[in-house]
Design a protein around this motif. Structure first.
Motif, PDB file in Angstrom:
ATOM      1  N   THR A   1       0.961  -3.767  -0.872  1.00  0.00           N
ATOM      2  CA  THR A   1       0.618  -2.350  -0.892  1.00  0.00           C
ATOM      3  C   THR A   1       0.890  -1.781  -2.277  1.00  0.00           C
ATOM      4  OG1 THR A   1       2.856  -1.817  -0.132  1.00  0.00           O
ATOM      5  CG2 THR A   1       1.140  -2.076   1.552  1.00  0.00           C
TER       6      THR A   1
ATOM      7  N   ALA B   1      -5.853   3.889  -4.850  1.00  0.00           N
ATOM      8  CA  ALA B   1      -5.097   4.715  -3.902  1.00  0.00           C
ATOM      9  C   ALA B   1      -4.986   6.149  -4.392  1.00  0.00           C
ATOM     10  CB  ALA B   1      -3.714   4.110  -3.683  1.00  0.00           C
TER      11      ALA B   1
ATOM     12  N   ARG C   1      -4.298   7.406   3.685  1.00  0.00           N
ATOM     13  CA  ARG C   1      -4.362   7.556   2.225  1.00  0.00           C
ATOM     14  C   ARG C   1      -3.083   8.169   1.673  1.00  0.00           C
ATOM     15  NH1 ARG C   1     -10.101  10.552   2.133  1.00  0.00           N
ATOM     16  NH2 ARG C   1      -9.271  11.218   4.156  1.00  0.00           N
TER      17      ARG C   1
ATOM     18  N   ALA D   1      -0.450   5.230   1.841  1.00  0.00           N
ATOM     19  CA  ALA D   1      -0.696   4.155   0.870  1.00  0.00           C
ATOM     20  C   ALA D   1       0.179   4.291  -0.368  1.00  0.00           C
ATOM     21  CB  ALA D   1      -2.174   4.144   0.471  1.00  0.00           C
TER      22      ALA D   1
END
Length: 700
Positions: A327, A368, A409, A412
């Protein structure tokens, strides 16, 4: 009394080379009759001869001695061929000499040149009693001294040869003539003869040739991997080919003759190709040698390893892209255990994987952030109720985070909370203060891109007005760039300003010109050091240098400036008149350094196609010796070039368009995929467009 010798008409021998080859030498016969003889050398061969009895020889010698003794002349017994002597024969010869009134015996070897001179000098001492008595040295002791003397002479001679002969193509006749007067050569030839001297010379030349061939071989072998890289870089093409088939494949390549040469005679190191220094191509028959085959195998292995490493990189990237554990913002230390395996460690270093991981993190973080920015735009109602100063309270920030918290979002950027909060604050600031400085798109903001596009397409109003004034007035204007490093540009600019009037005007051939100087000493790609600005369009450039470093700076700056205008509609900087000037360092007169700088400057001027002036030509010296005449000479040349390029004349059509006012309002979204150039191109290509009088940088 004279002694009669029965040797009439017998040949006189001077060296052993005559034996069997009498016709090739001058033939001198022994004289007939009585000759004056002062002494005798009685020679006894002590070697083991075939079909010869030593005792018989000794009887003959004994009878001969009895005849010679009657002459009452001095006599020395000489034992010959001691280098092959038989110990018993030598002992018997000494016994014979002792029995005959203790005759002196000298052991000799003509082949080894041992005690030859001693035999004659011993006889001379017996003839002439006034001479000092000669010490007789046994053969083996004399041989040892002789060997030491020869070894020392050989070392000196070899040193002489190595000093004179540097090329393996030298000939003996040429070199021996050069060495004729050298004592090292004379001594060795005296001891060992010309043939051995020539043999050592040939050995030295052969060694030089082998060293030369080895240097060439190393050079070819060093080039061979590069040739493989250029001609057969594809593993699939050669993976299963033998060396013979690879050679045939190489010959089919278009650049084969760029790397290789096929010789009519082989092997290459036995042909004249070894002396062809201008041709550095690899002899193709070198491919048949073991070192070349090893290099080919190394090339093959390298390609296989590169392919495997590339596969490892791809597999690692795929792991990164597909792994749910990777991530944005996750440190390498946390991610390593999820994505690494033993195969990865076998083929690549961890630092390479870390670099790939870092680039992947950068990509997913940027993605992101973009998606989070879209999220903020979708929830624009969250930012309507803020105060005018656009500073949300902690409570409001908490509300915003609670609302967005369920969005993927938002999650993230969980490991980048500080950056996520900064994006929220930046978005709020943009909502209430929308400018190109606060635009989330930053460098790709449409306002910034349009300003750059328009400013690069035409000259600003102030410049056009100045052009009109220049053509209508008696005062012309010269915009001059002065390019130099380490204070050269500023100092010369001050010298020129000192020659101007108080209002920066300069008189050339009775006419007044307004002189605008722009000294530049830094990186020309930075706006502050740009040749051209919205208010300054150069007509010429003076390039100053006083060292190799400052000359390099001038060349790099000119090239960077020209590169920056490539593709632009107005790219007159490419044809900007240049003058390259060598300025003297204070206290530095003529010398090698100055001569070298002049030569380098002339070469650069030829490359840049510009005028070159050095201190001795036009008098463009630097510092106190500069004068108005010299400055005028340079400025007049630039003024002529300026007129030739029609930079002084103004555009008369602008007056005709003074009353035209067509305004186009465009609404473009920052970050849109299409280019703003596509929209503005029809307008910017028009011959009638001009800048607006309001002075806005984004209006025409």
């Amino acid at each position: 009394a004279a002694t009669k010798l029965a040797s009439a008409e017998k040949l006189m021998y001077f060296c052993t080379d005559q034996l069997g080859l009498e016709q090739d030498f001058e033939q001198k016969q022994m004289p007939d009759g009585k000759l004056l003889v002062d002494g005798f050398l009685l020679c006894i061969d002590v070697s083991r001869g075939m079909n010869r009895n030593f005792d018989d020889q000794l009887k003959f010698v004994s009878n001969l001695y009895n005849q010679l003794a009657k002459t009452k002349k001095p006599l020395v017994v000489v034992l010959t061929k001691c280098d092959e002597g038989v110990e018993r024969y030598i002992r018997d010869a000494h016994t014979f000499a002792l029995s005959k009134k203790n005759l002196q015996v000298v052991e000799t070897s003509a082949r080894s040149n041992v005690n030859i001179d001693l035999a004659f000098s011993t006889l001379v001492q017996l003839i002439d009693k006034s001479r000092g008595k000669t010490k007789i040295i046994p053969y083996f002791e004399a041989l040892k001294q002789q060997s030491q003397q020869i070894a020392a002479a050989k070392d000196k001679y070899e040193w002489l040869v190595s000093r004179i002969v540097k090329n393996h193509n030298e000939t003996w006749s040429n070199v021996s003539r050069k060495m004729q007067s050298s004592p090292e050569y004379q001594d060795y030839v005296y001891l060992e003869g010309t043939q051995k001297a020539k043999k050592l010379f040939l050995q030295h030349v052969h060694r030089l040739k082998q060293e030369h061939i080895e240097r060439r071989r190393k050079m070819y072998l060093a080039m061979l991997p590069q040739a493989f890289e250029a001609l057969i870089p594809d593993l699939d093409e050669i993976d299963h080919l033998s060396c013979v088939k690879v050679e045939k494949l190489l010959e089919t390549k278009p650049d084969f003759l760029k790397w290789f040469i096929v010789l009519e005679e082989t092997p290459w190191d036995a042909t004249s190709h070894i002396d062809n220094m201008e041709n550095e191509r690899i002899p193709f028959d070198l491919m048949e040698t073991q070192p070349a085959e090893q290099l080919y195998e190394a090339h093959l292995e390298k390609l296989r390893n590169e392919r495997k490493r590339a596969e490892m990189r791809r597999a690692f990237k795929e792991n990164l892209e597909t792994s749910p554990f990777i991530t944005p913002g996750k440190p390498w230390e946390e991610a390593r255990s999820f994505i690494m395996n033993e195969d990865f460690y076998m083929w690549l270093e961890e630092s390479i994987y870390m670099d790939i991981y870092s680039k992947h993190q950068k990509q997913i973080i940027e993605k992101a952030k973009e998606e989070f920015q879209e999220l903020l735009l979708e929830y624009s109602e969250l930012f309507y109720e803020l105060e005018l100063d656009a500073k949300p309270s902690k409570e409001k920030m908490g509300v915003i985070q609670d609302v967005l918290g369920e969005e993927q979002r938002f999650k993230a950027l969980q490991k980048l909370q500080a950056e996520r909060d900064a994006l929220i604050l930046k978005h709020i600031h943009f909502v209430y203060h929308p400018t190109k400085e606060t635009c989330p798109s930053c460098l790709v903001c449409v306002d910034s891109k349009i300003e750059q596009l328009i400013s690069s397409r035409f000259i600003r109003p102030s410049e056009r007005n100045q052009k009109n004034l220049l053509s209508d007035s008696n005062i012309d204007r010269i915009n001059l760039v002065i390019l130099g490093k380490d204070g050269l540009a500023r100092e010369l600019a001050n010298e020129i300003r000192a020659l101007c009037t108080n209002d920066d005007k300069y008189v050339i051939e009775g006419k007044m010109y307004e002189l605008s100087l722009r000294p530049i000493e830094g990186n020309v790609r930075l706006p502050v050091n740009s040749f051209q600005t919205p208010t300054f369009q150069p007509h010429g450039c003076l390039c100053l240098y006083n060292s190799k470093e400052s000359l390099s700076y001038v060349v790099e700056s000119i090239e960077k400036s020209r590169e920056s205008t490539i593709g632009r509609r107005e790219n007159h900087l490419v044809h900007l008149p240049l003058t390259l000037i060598l300025v003297n360092k204070r206290g530095d007169t003529s010398g090698e350094t100055l001569h070298s700088l002049i030569q380098q400057g002339q070469q650069i001027a030829s490359k840049l196609q510009c005028v070159f002036l050095d201190p001795a030509s036009a008098g463009i010296g630097y510092g106190r010796n500069i004068n108005e005449k010299q400055i005028s000479q340079v400025l007049k040349g630039l003024l002529d070039s300026k007129r030739n390029l029609n930079l002084v004349s103004s555009t008369s059509s602008i007056k005709d368009l003074a009353d035209v006012d067509l305004r186009i309002v465009m609404c473009l979204m920052c970050g849109d995929p299409f280019n703003a150039d596509d929209i503005l191109l029809p307008i910017l290509q028009s011959q009638t467009y001009r800048p607006s009088q309001c002075g806005s940088s984004s209006s025409v």
